[in-house]
Design an enzyme around this catalytic site. Sequence first.
Site, short mmCIF file in Angstrom:
data_model
loop_
_atom_site.label_atom_id
_atom_site.label_comp_id
_atom_site.label_asym_id
_atom_site.label_seq_id
_atom_site.Cartn_x
_atom_site.Cartn_y
_atom_site.Cartn_z
N ASN B 47 0.83 -1.22 0.00
CA ASN B 47 0.00 0.00 0.00
C ASN B 47 0.87 1.27 0.00
OD1 ASN B 47 0.94 0.15 2.59
ND2 ASN B 47 -1.06 0.28 3.59
N THR B 50 4.80 3.12 3.75
CA THR B 50 6.12 3.46 4.30
C THR B 50 7.23 3.34 3.25
OG1 THR B 50 6.57 1.19 5.04
CG2 THR B 50 5.48 2.64 6.61
N ASP B 68 -3.93 -2.32 -0.23
CA ASP B 68 -3.80 -2.51 1.22
C ASP B 68 -4.36 -3.88 1.57
OD1 ASP B 68 -4.24 -2.54 4.02
OD2 ASP B 68 -4.30 -0.35 4.06
N LEU B 73 -7.76 -9.11 -1.84
CA LEU B 73 -7.09 -8.72 -3.08
C LEU B 73 -8.10 -8.40 -4.17
CD1 LEU B 73 -4.16 -11.29 -3.60
CD2 LEU B 73 -4.00 -8.87 -2.98
N LEU B 88 4.60 -10.02 4.64
CA LEU B 88 5.54 -9.08 5.28
C LEU B 88 4.88 -7.73 5.55
CD1 LEU B 88 7.46 -11.25 4.08
CD2 LEU B 88 9.03 -9.42 3.45
N ARG B 121 -8.01 -20.71 0.51
CA ARG B 121 -8.69 -20.92 -0.76
C ARG B 121 -7.79 -21.65 -1.75
NH1 ARG B 121 -8.05 -19.35 -5.32
NH2 ARG B 121 -7.15 -17.28 -5.00
N TYR B 160 2.82 -2.58 17.55
CA TYR B 160 3.56 -3.52 16.69
C TYR B 160 3.68 -4.88 17.36
CZ TYR B 160 7.28 -5.21 13.58
OH TYR B 160 8.03 -5.93 12.69
N ARG B 201 15.97 3.25 12.20
CA ARG B 201 16.70 2.19 12.88
C ARG B 201 18.18 2.55 12.96
NH1 ARG B 201 13.07 -2.85 10.80
NH2 ARG B 201 12.91 -1.54 8.97
#
Lengths: 335, 335
Positions: B47, B50, B68, B73, B88, B121, B160, B201
């Site tokens: 999406n 980030t 998103d 889908l 991920l 599915r 998170y 990070r």
Amino acid sequence: MAEGATRAGGAQTRFGRALVTGGEGFLGRHLCATLAAAGTQVVCVDNLSTSAPRFADLPRGVQFVEHDITAPLPQPWADTDFDVIFHLASPASPPDYLRLPLATLRAGAQGTTTVLDLADRCRSRVVLASTSEVYGDPLEHPQRESYWGNVNPIGPRSVYDEAKRYAEALAFAYHRDHGTDIGVARIFNTYGPGMRPDDGRAVPTFCRQALGGLPLTVAGDGTQTRSLCYVDDTVAGLIAMAGSRVSGPVNIGNPVELPVREIAEIIRDLAGADVPIEHHPAVTDDPQRRCPDISEARDHLGWAPTVSHLDGLSATVDWFREVLRAADVPTAQAT
Amino acid sequence: MAEGATRAGGAQTRFGRALVTGGEGFLGRHLCATLAAAGTQVVCVDNLSTSAPRFADLPRGVQFVEHDITAPLPQPWADTDFDVIFHLASPASPPDYLRLPLATLRAGAQGTTTVLDLADRCRSRVVLASTSEVYGDPLEHPQRESYWGNVNPIGPRSVYDEAKRYAEALAFAYHRDHGTDIGVARIFNTYGPGMRPDDGRAVPTFCRQALGGLPLTVAGDGTQTRSLCYVDDTVAGLIAMAGSRVSGPVNIGNPVELPVREIAEIIRDLAGADVPIEHHPAVTDDPQRRCPDISEARDHLGWAPTVSHLDGLSATVDWFREVLRAADVPTAQAT
């Protein structure tokens, strides 16, 4: 705040209009009845996945909507303004959530999302029914709200424990991000009249067994403890939470710890049953000890339990005796 | 299994068709490229919350779908059969998930639900990118997969940590309830070329600072450790997970522990920068130590990291030097 809201002892106990999700469950029924008795208009939403409807004996002032809260409320409720929302919807006893693992996970995530979005829209306060299960098999005793817990994230019970931890994280994220008015109550074991005899928790199981003249079955060696809170006390705690501005989390439970074996013995005595107590294999990830520190509730909600175990268990055994008699189940007679 | 699937050394490394959610993130890009290079047809869904799109340099064999994953889908992908799905999709660096708290929670719950339903599915295997963050601030070192973790359920980082714990609980619930073929990988800190300079990070921050001639900023006293895994190693671990039948969870990370202060010093040296190292206040709930026990990955996936820290950090610093030079950011010269 709705017109007609009143405060007693500083805490609001009556609301204009309340939504109770999971309002047909054991705790939900008592909560709906108590709110309605105080003059609150109550909308009770439930998908009836773990309870039977009771249209005949719906308390005055309570309206029932059959709906799964993982989807937005239907009209006209979607556009109704509520003063407070109590989010109790979830399978809550281990046999129920182990039978409905995906529905339990959805109730915690999508169900809580629906409720928080609704609260955002009508700027109402949300009381989230969280659970002592967020502490898992705790390594600290008694459990304070600052304890982070000891939960197996992938075990069979995680469908409930992690769903509730997620719901807490979600509620606090809405609170920080949107200013949503939340109150997170971590509810410890609650018992009383109105539990399903087959819900699988210790008290109804022992009542059913003792009154039916059957051996009482204790998981493991029975030294694991439970803190049992009488349902009237728990309901008073939730209403105190609703009437406050406390975000929590706040433990709502009875800090008196009883070994499961002792609970079995008390119920056997109250039922007047001459039956043995048998020990069965322990359940996966069954916590060994669980006891709330209720300083937060005492200090910030002015709440503490008031019903003794003997009084509460006596009322519970009496209620089960009537129910089983009405259902024509043979019961042991008091000696 | 799709026609054309091959196995090398017992582990499948090529798949007919793969879906990678979050495929435009740092790790996702490397994974898509590696899969495509081995002959897999890759559908990359993201999406772009980030990451910036890179239509110009999309590897051959990779198709990009902006979507998103918290929603099903779009066609024709909803009806496409995938041999494997790598999930991920989630904001993954602290500044990102603290900026997108509700989206992060939704990615963990609704996003994972979409993926598991899709896998059900088309009967495909799902590799869930979980995280070392499920261990929170661990009280056991190194962390084995059997450790239940020490996570604050209501702190800012819980958006998170709890989302990923929920995702794990959900994956195992589908596995137990529907027989869904899952593999849960707990990914530890990964670094390498392709990180966003501003992702917050430690490694990209130190690279940007050192190459820009700025002081390196270390949170706290810098004695907290990180285990850094080079991205090629992490990608190899995920592909080994996909090619196995292991449900996990399995730690994917590099067990060499480095203090954050030492990481800063290595990067400063590699950049040839003559700048000081400054200490800033520690971050809320920032874990003090984190180090994987990778026995499970060694024994059951035949996987272990192979790239040394000096080699990996050197390649990373070189890449950042090129990127910053291309962006016309003044960089310090190697001495």
